[in-house]
Every structure is written in C-alpha cells, then in structure tokens.
Design a protein around this motif. Sequence first.
Motif, PDB file in Angstrom:
ATOM      1  N   ARG A  14       0.823  -1.209   0.000  1.00 18.75           N
ATOM      2  CA  ARG A  14       0.000   0.000   0.000  1.00 18.75           C
ATOM      3  C   ARG A  14       0.854   1.254   0.000  1.00 18.75           C
ATOM      4  NH1 ARG A  14      -3.893   0.026   4.700  1.00 18.75           N
ATOM      5  NH2 ARG A  14      -3.969   2.274   4.403  1.00 18.75           N
ATOM      6  N   ASN A  21       1.552   6.872  -6.703  1.00 20.11           N
ATOM      7  CA  ASN A  21       0.516   7.868  -7.013  1.00 20.11           C
ATOM      8  C   ASN A  21       1.013   9.288  -6.779  1.00 20.11           C
ATOM      9  OD1 ASN A  21      -1.384   5.993  -7.709  1.00 20.11           O
ATOM     10  ND2 ASN A  21      -2.279   5.890  -5.653  1.00 20.11           N
ATOM     11  N   LYS A 134     -10.102  13.031   6.327  1.00 22.74           N
ATOM     12  CA  LYS A 134      -9.695  13.127   4.915  1.00 22.74           C
ATOM     13  C   LYS A 134     -10.893  13.057   3.972  1.00 22.74           C
ATOM     14  CE  LYS A 134      -7.092   9.535   5.278  1.00 22.74           C
ATOM     15  NZ  LYS A 134      -7.370   9.354   6.733  1.00 22.74           N
ATOM     16  N   SER A 135     -11.771  12.064   4.205  1.00 22.61           N
ATOM     17  CA  SER A 135     -12.911  11.895   3.295  1.00 22.61           C
ATOM     18  C   SER A 135     -13.871  13.070   3.392  1.00 22.61           C
ATOM     19  CB  SER A 135     -13.656  10.596   3.609  1.00 22.61           C
ATOM     20  OG  SER A 135     -12.777   9.512   3.517  1.00 22.61           O
ATOM     21  N   LEU A 138     -12.298  15.956   1.604  1.00 24.32           N
ATOM     22  CA  LEU A 138     -12.353  15.737   0.151  1.00 24.32           C
ATOM     23  C   LEU A 138     -13.764  15.985  -0.383  1.00 24.32           C
ATOM     24  CD1 LEU A 138     -10.612  14.693  -2.287  1.00 24.32           C
ATOM     25  CD2 LEU A 138     -11.578  12.464  -1.838  1.00 24.32           C
ATOM     26  N   ASN A 139     -14.759  15.452   0.318  1.00 27.34           N
ATOM     27  CA  ASN A 139     -16.142  15.650  -0.122  1.00 27.34           C
ATOM     28  C   ASN A 139     -16.503  17.129  -0.132  1.00 27.34           C
ATOM     29  OD1 ASN A 139     -16.670  12.978  -0.504  1.00 27.34           O
ATOM     30  ND2 ASN A 139     -17.512  12.669   1.548  1.00 27.34           N
ATOM     31  N   THR A 149     -15.365  12.541 -13.537  1.00 25.58           N
ATOM     32  CA  THR A 149     -14.032  12.015 -13.281  1.00 25.58           C
ATOM     33  C   THR A 149     -13.567  11.217 -14.491  1.00 25.58           C
ATOM     34  OG1 THR A 149     -14.806   9.946 -12.390  1.00 25.58           O
ATOM     35  CG2 THR A 149     -14.541  11.760 -10.846  1.00 25.58           C
ATOM     36  N   PRO A 159      -5.695   5.572  -8.998  1.00 24.42           N
ATOM     37  CA  PRO A 159      -6.996   6.183  -8.713  1.00 24.42           C
ATOM     38  C   PRO A 159      -7.425   7.192  -9.780  1.00 24.42           C
ATOM     39  CG  PRO A 159      -5.479   6.417  -6.858  1.00 24.42           C
ATOM     40  CD  PRO A 159      -4.685   5.960  -8.024  1.00 24.42           C
ATOM     41  N   GLN A 160      -8.648   7.593  -9.677  1.00 29.40           N
ATOM     42  CA  GLN A 160      -9.242   8.532 -10.626  1.00 29.40           C
ATOM     43  C   GLN A 160      -9.007   9.966 -10.179  1.00 29.40           C
ATOM     44  OE1 GLN A 160     -11.740   7.364 -13.331  1.00 29.40           O
ATOM     45  NE2 GLN A 160     -10.148   5.840 -12.990  1.00 29.40           N
ATOM     46  N   ASP A 172      -9.247  11.088  -6.296  1.00 31.43           N
ATOM     47  CA  ASP A 172     -10.543  10.774  -5.673  1.00 31.43           C
ATOM     48  C   ASP A 172     -10.416   9.966  -4.391  1.00 31.43           C
ATOM     49  OD1 ASP A 172      -9.889   8.261  -6.573  1.00 31.43           O
ATOM     50  OD2 ASP A 172     -11.853   7.855  -7.435  1.00 31.43           O
ATOM     51  N   THR A 173      -9.226   9.420  -4.116  1.00 30.77           N
ATOM     52  CA  THR A 173      -9.034   8.619  -2.912  1.00 30.77           C
ATOM     53  C   THR A 173      -7.915   9.217  -2.063  1.00 30.77           C
ATOM     54  OG1 THR A 173      -9.243   6.816  -4.497  1.00 30.77           O
ATOM     55  CG2 THR A 173      -8.948   6.203  -2.193  1.00 30.77           C
ATOM     56  N   PRO A 174      -8.203   9.523  -0.807  1.00 32.26           N
ATOM     57  CA  PRO A 174      -7.130  10.065   0.032  1.00 32.26           C
ATOM     58  C   PRO A 174      -6.069   9.006   0.329  1.00 32.26           C
ATOM     59  CG  PRO A 174      -9.298  10.390   1.055  1.00 32.26           C
ATOM     60  CD  PRO A 174      -9.482   9.439  -0.079  1.00 32.26           C
TER      61      PRO A 174
END
Length: 285
Positions: A14, A21, A134-135, A138-139, A149, A159-160, A172-174
């Motif tokens: 990970r 990324n 984080k989410s 982001l939102n 996207t 990720p996108q 799109d993903t933290p």
Amino acid sequence: MKHSGIATEMSKKRLSLLINNLKVIDLVFELVDARCPLSTRSSVVERLIAGKRQLIVLNKADLADPAATKQWLFHFKQEGKASLAVDSRRGDGFRNVWEDLNHYAEELSQTLQKKGRRARELRTAVLGIPNVGKSTFLNKIVGRRSAATGNRPGITKGPQWIHLQGSLLILDTPGVLPPQLKHEEAVFKLAAIGALDKRKYNSENVGEKLIKFLEARYPGSFSGYFGIPPDALSLEILAQKKKFLLPNGLFDLHRAANFLLDSFQNGKFGSFTLELPNEKCSLTT
Ligand SMILES: Nc1nc2c(ncn2[C@@H]2O[C@H](COP(=O)(O)OP(=O)(O)O)[C@@H](O)[C@H]2O)c(=O)[nH]1
Ligand SMILES: [Mg+2]
C-alpha cells in the motif's frame, strides 16, 4: 500500551502504491487534527512529500482551542510551512483553501509558461492518518464544483482524478498514512481524539489521563461540566455521578471512560487542544 511498527500498520504494498501515485502530484494537503497537530502527523510524511508543495490542514478546528490553533498556524508559518485551519463538516475556512489552491495553480501555470511548456492542471491529493477527516475534507472540496471524473492521458494508472473548478485536479481517494505509535504520549493523544482502534489502548487509562490533563490545562473544564468537585476527579466519581453500575454493584469504570472519551471527542464540554507548539514533542524524540 501496545506499540506497533509501520510495517504492521500499513502494508509495504500500500505504501509503495501511494508513493507511486504521489509521483505526479504537485500539491499535497496534509490533514492533521487541530487538537494535536504534531501527534497526528505521520512520521513518514516528510519523506513521502519531499520536494512537493504542501499545505498542512488543521482539520476539526471546531473541536480545538481557537487560541492554540492560532499558535499552531504561527508555528508552521515560522517553519516555512503553509497551513490553515478548517472545519470540514461545516465548511468553515474553505475560502482560504480555494484562495491558496488558485494561487498555486496560477504559480504552476507561470512556471510552465516560462519553461515554454504547455499549461496543465495543478494535481493535488489528500494525505493523512486514519480518522483525521480526509474523506470529509475531500467531499467538501469536491462538493458541487466537481466535474466528471476520468483518467488523464499519461497518468492513467491508479486512482481517478476529479476535476475541480479552475485549473485543478484532485485524486478521488485520500492517501492513508500510518499513525505514529512509537511514543506513549502520542498513543494517548490519538486514543483521546478517537483516531485509534479501541483494541489498541485501555480506555480507562486514557480516560484517567485525559481527566488529569484537561483539569491541569483547562481548569474547570471537566469538573465544571460534570459538576464534580475539582479535588475529586476520577472515572469512579464520574461513574457515580452518571449512575454507571455493574450488575455486582461496583462502578462501571469502562463505561465511564467510554462516555468521557465520547463526550470529549464530540466537543460536548468544550473545545480543547492537547498539545502546543512550544511543548517540543517532535516526530523523532
Ligand atoms: N467536528 C468535526 N468533525 C469532523 C471534521 N472532519 C471530519 N469529522 C468527523 O470525523 C470522523 C472521521 O472523518 P473521515 O472523513 O471519515 O476521516 P478519514 O478516516 O480521515 O477519511 C467523521 O465522524 C467525520 O464526520 C471536522 O472538521 N469537524
Ligand atoms: Mg476516509
């Protein structure tokens, strides 16, 4: 308290995916919790984002002591790091986020122009340890300003991207970073703010410590709210006050501890900060 290494917190796979990324990212939002901005930084973060623009976001500022938040912003400024405070749930502070983003996008466009290269969007990503928001952040930032996207040419793997207003992209993903669990003090703070798995600490120990900490730093905060004399502060008194009893008639200290932590984490009895910049609790000591 149990200590665990980075390897057990986060698989190597990970981490290497995250590093991959990050290669194409220009600006990183490093999210921390405003109640303990150092303890909620990850010890791997500086290494991961070396050479990139970084914006330290003190999130959950609504739950922190506003005077302490000011001190933190000043501290980061003195260290030459850009930082700002937000409440991602309500959206407070986001005007500054947008101003900074547009500034960096403009800066990138000028740099590229000077080099005779084609203009492109500023690529951003959100990073932080679990539960710092984080989410939610982001939102909030994507909100209604996002467009469809999709993969971008040249950066199609992983990720996108989400296209934000102006010349901005955000992943799109933290990125989830491992929390720092080497020091007992950091484990206490992470547990107190609810950023640690409950199995990793003893809530009675954390509760007792939090009571002592709050009454020393913010006299009357805990005792005043719960109507407990300041000289008799303990989980037992809280259990007594709340009538938390076990079937055998003893006070339920575990329930009292969880009740206290839950109340603290939701700002029920005030907004408090657990560490100040001058306390010298660095990532490495
Ligand atoms: N009070 C407050 N709560 C927040 C804020 N940002 C996130 N949260 C809450 O913190 C919890 C964790 O947020 P989440 O976005 O899932 O964290 P993540 O694990 O870092 O993605 C959720 O219950 C959120 O509603 C904030 O600015 N203020
Ligand atoms: Mg999340």
